[in-house]
Motif scaffolding. Structure first.
Motif, PDB file in Angstrom:
ATOM      1  N   ARG A   1     108.901 124.657  72.121  1.00 19.36           N
ATOM      2  CA  ARG A   1     109.281 124.442  73.444  1.00 19.36           C
ATOM      3  C   ARG A   1     109.853 125.865  74.007  1.00 19.36           C
ATOM      4  NH1 ARG A   1     107.100 120.437  76.608  1.00 19.36           N
ATOM      5  NH2 ARG A   1     107.981 118.392  76.311  1.00 19.36           N
ATOM      6  N   PRO A   2     109.509 126.252  75.204  1.00 17.40           N
ATOM      7  CA  PRO A   2     110.329 127.245  75.766  1.00 17.40           C
ATOM      8  C   PRO A   2     111.773 127.040  75.983  1.00 17.40           C
ATOM      9  CG  PRO A   2     108.275 126.685  77.113  1.00 17.40           C
ATOM     10  CD  PRO A   2     108.684 125.445  75.920  1.00 17.40           C
ATOM     11  N   ARG A   3     112.554 128.052  75.929  1.00 16.78           N
ATOM     12  CA  ARG A   3     113.682 128.117  75.923  1.00 16.78           C
ATOM     13  C   ARG A   3     114.425 127.362  77.230  1.00 16.78           C
ATOM     14  NH1 ARG A   3     117.140 130.852  72.844  1.00 16.78           N
ATOM     15  NH2 ARG A   3     115.677 130.586  71.173  1.00 16.78           N
ATOM     16  N   ARG A   4     113.767 127.208  78.396  1.00 16.97           N
ATOM     17  CA  ARG A   4     114.158 126.417  79.477  1.00 16.97           C
ATOM     18  C   ARG A   4     114.278 125.063  79.408  1.00 16.97           C
ATOM     19  NH1 ARG A   4     108.834 127.560  80.874  1.00 16.97           N
ATOM     20  NH2 ARG A   4     107.390 126.204  81.285  1.00 16.97           N
TER      21      ARG A   4
ATOM     22  N   SER B   1     115.192 122.644  73.423  1.00 17.59           N
ATOM     23  CA  SER B   1     115.265 124.087  72.718  1.00 17.59           C
ATOM     24  C   SER B   1     116.550 124.766  72.824  1.00 17.59           C
ATOM     25  CB  SER B   1     113.815 124.893  73.251  1.00 17.59           C
ATOM     26  OG  SER B   1     113.772 126.190  72.551  1.00 17.59           O
ATOM     27  N   LYS B   2     117.121 124.929  74.082  1.00 14.31           N
ATOM     28  CA  LYS B   2     118.325 125.550  74.322  1.00 14.31           C
ATOM     29  C   LYS B   2     119.476 125.232  73.265  1.00 14.31           C
ATOM     30  CE  LYS B   2     121.805 126.124  77.956  1.00 14.31           C
ATOM     31  NZ  LYS B   2     122.017 125.755  79.386  1.00 14.31           N
TER      32      LYS B   2
ATOM     33  N   ALA C   1     118.507 126.140  69.497  1.00 12.14           N
ATOM     34  CA  ALA C   1     118.963 127.671  69.422  1.00 12.14           C
ATOM     35  C   ALA C   1     120.472 128.032  69.406  1.00 12.14           C
ATOM     36  CB  ALA C   1     118.177 128.444  70.603  1.00 12.14           C
TER      37      ALA C   1
ATOM     38  N   ARG D   1     122.623 129.837  66.331  1.00 13.14           N
ATOM     39  CA  ARG D   1     123.292 130.764  66.809  1.00 13.14           C
ATOM     40  C   ARG D   1     124.903 130.663  66.516  1.00 13.14           C
ATOM     41  NH1 ARG D   1     126.411 131.362  71.168  1.00 13.14           N
ATOM     42  NH2 ARG D   1     125.387 129.640  72.413  1.00 13.14           N
TER      43      ARG D   1
ATOM     44  N   ALA E   1     114.790 127.237  64.956  1.00  8.46           N
ATOM     45  CA  ALA E   1     114.941 128.009  66.007  1.00  8.46           C
ATOM     46  C   ALA E   1     115.441 129.278  65.620  1.00  8.46           C
ATOM     47  CB  ALA E   1     116.512 127.187  66.817  1.00  8.46           C
TER      48      ALA E   1
ATOM     49  N   GLU F   1     118.516 134.642  68.851  1.00  7.91           N
ATOM     50  CA  GLU F   1     118.448 136.127  69.703  1.00  7.91           C
ATOM     51  C   GLU F   1     119.424 137.016  69.461  1.00  7.91           C
ATOM     52  OE1 GLU F   1     117.966 134.947  73.639  1.00  7.91           O
ATOM     53  OE2 GLU F   1     115.899 133.899  73.395  1.00  7.91           O
TER      54      GLU F   1
END
Length: 318
Positions: A184-187, A191-192, A195, A199, A315, A318
């Motif tokens: 899934r894209p971060r948008r 997924s957000k 991640a 983090r 995940a 970044e």
């Protein structure tokens, strides 16, 4: 050898579907608006990029769509292309409707024009139902979409039903409820969340900022959902099917599961911002997938807590 054309192969579902079909012995073609510049990172991660033939195709351009259908000589077409974010559809309503509605119409017209015995799968959406006020949607539940994305998917769904009835085209719509994966894209909010949990677990102190936490959704595992797509086109008679786990959970529960999987209490790390709330949103989404279970023999195996755990474990920080 069966041949499949996956429109939108660069997305989450397109990659997993391509891997499934290759495993079943299909020859697989896939489309992108610019196949030469698309890195197809999902296909690379799955280790199948060199086994798929990619074609440049603009879903809202009939000649482009017809060319892809003729070039691939597909026996099965999977219509997955189009703007796929509900939130982004409020910012890009024209692009959303054009890519989804005209993309679906052009595929149906291409099948009718060629006269070939092609089976079509159309990716529908639970967003078509709108807010169900606690009820579980069935295939007979009326549509009342509350976003440009939902309106587009509703229009495309009705086009598929119309062409099936008017022209005898073998066309099915899978009414998919939320389904997630590390691709899934971060948008996308899941997924957000995944991640952010990873983090913060590594020592970053910046909080995760979200909108509403009380929304309720049915979250499943994307690699399982593509199996249902394929099964729809193996039937003797085309039909529409809800594809879901049958279990609904709040976004707060998803957040809690993701943070718990890395040993954290989400309440120490999550903040809410009213500015992230959509103009309209569904309070609760719930599904009855019994039709797919009875006709296709398909049942979801992976439920939300495990989905959240797997996404968080995979995940990238970044």
């Amino acid at each position: 050898m069966k041949t499949a054309l996956i429109c939108g192969i660069g997305g989450q579902d397109g990659g997993y579907l391509a891997a499934l079909l290759l495993e079943k012995g299909y020859r697989v073609f896939g489309t992108s608006r610019d196949a030469q510049s698309n890195g197809f990172s999902n296909l690379r991660r799955l280790g199948i990029q060199d086994r798929v033939t990619v074609i440049t195709m603009a879903p809202d351009d009939f000649r482009s769509v017809l060319g892809a259908v003729v070039q691939s000589e597909a026996t099965e077409i999977y219509a997955l292309a189009g703007q796929s974010s509900v939130g982004l559809s409020f910012e890009l309503p024209v692009e959303t409707l054009q890519s989804i509605v005209f993309g679906t119409l052009n595929l149906l017209e291409a099948i009718r024009f060629t006269g070939r015995a092609i089976k079509l799968y159309h990716a529908g959406s639970s967003e078509c139902f709108g807010d169900l006020n606690g009820c579980r949607a069935t295939e007979a539940t009326p549509f009342w979409p509350r976003s440009p994305y939902g309106v587009a998917k509703t229009s495309a769904h009705l086009l598929v039903a119309n062409y099936r009835e008017a022209y005898g085209i073998f066309a099915c719509t899978g009414i998919l409820f939320n389904h997630e994966s590390p691709h899934r894209p971060r948008r996308f909010v899941t997924s957000k969340i995944a991640a952010a949990a990873r983090r913060i677990a590594t020592g970053d102190s910046a909080p995760l900022i979200l909108g509403r936490l009380d929304i309720v959704r049915d979250w499943g595992w994307a690699p399982e959902f593509v199996e249902a797509m394929w099964q729809m086109l193996q039937q003797d008679v085309p039909d529409d099917y809800i594809v879901a786990t049958g279990q609904s959970h709040s976004l707060e529960a998803f957040v809690a599961a993701a943070f718990d999987s890395v040993g954290l209490d989400w309440r120490d790390h999550v903040r809410t911002d009213p500015g992230l709330i959509r103009p309209t949103d569904l309070a609760r989404s719930a599904a009855d997938p019994s039709h797919a279970a009875e006709r296709l023999g398909w049942r979801a195996q992976t439920m939300m807590p495990e989905v959240a755990r797997r996404m968080t474990a995979a995940a990238e920080v970044e």
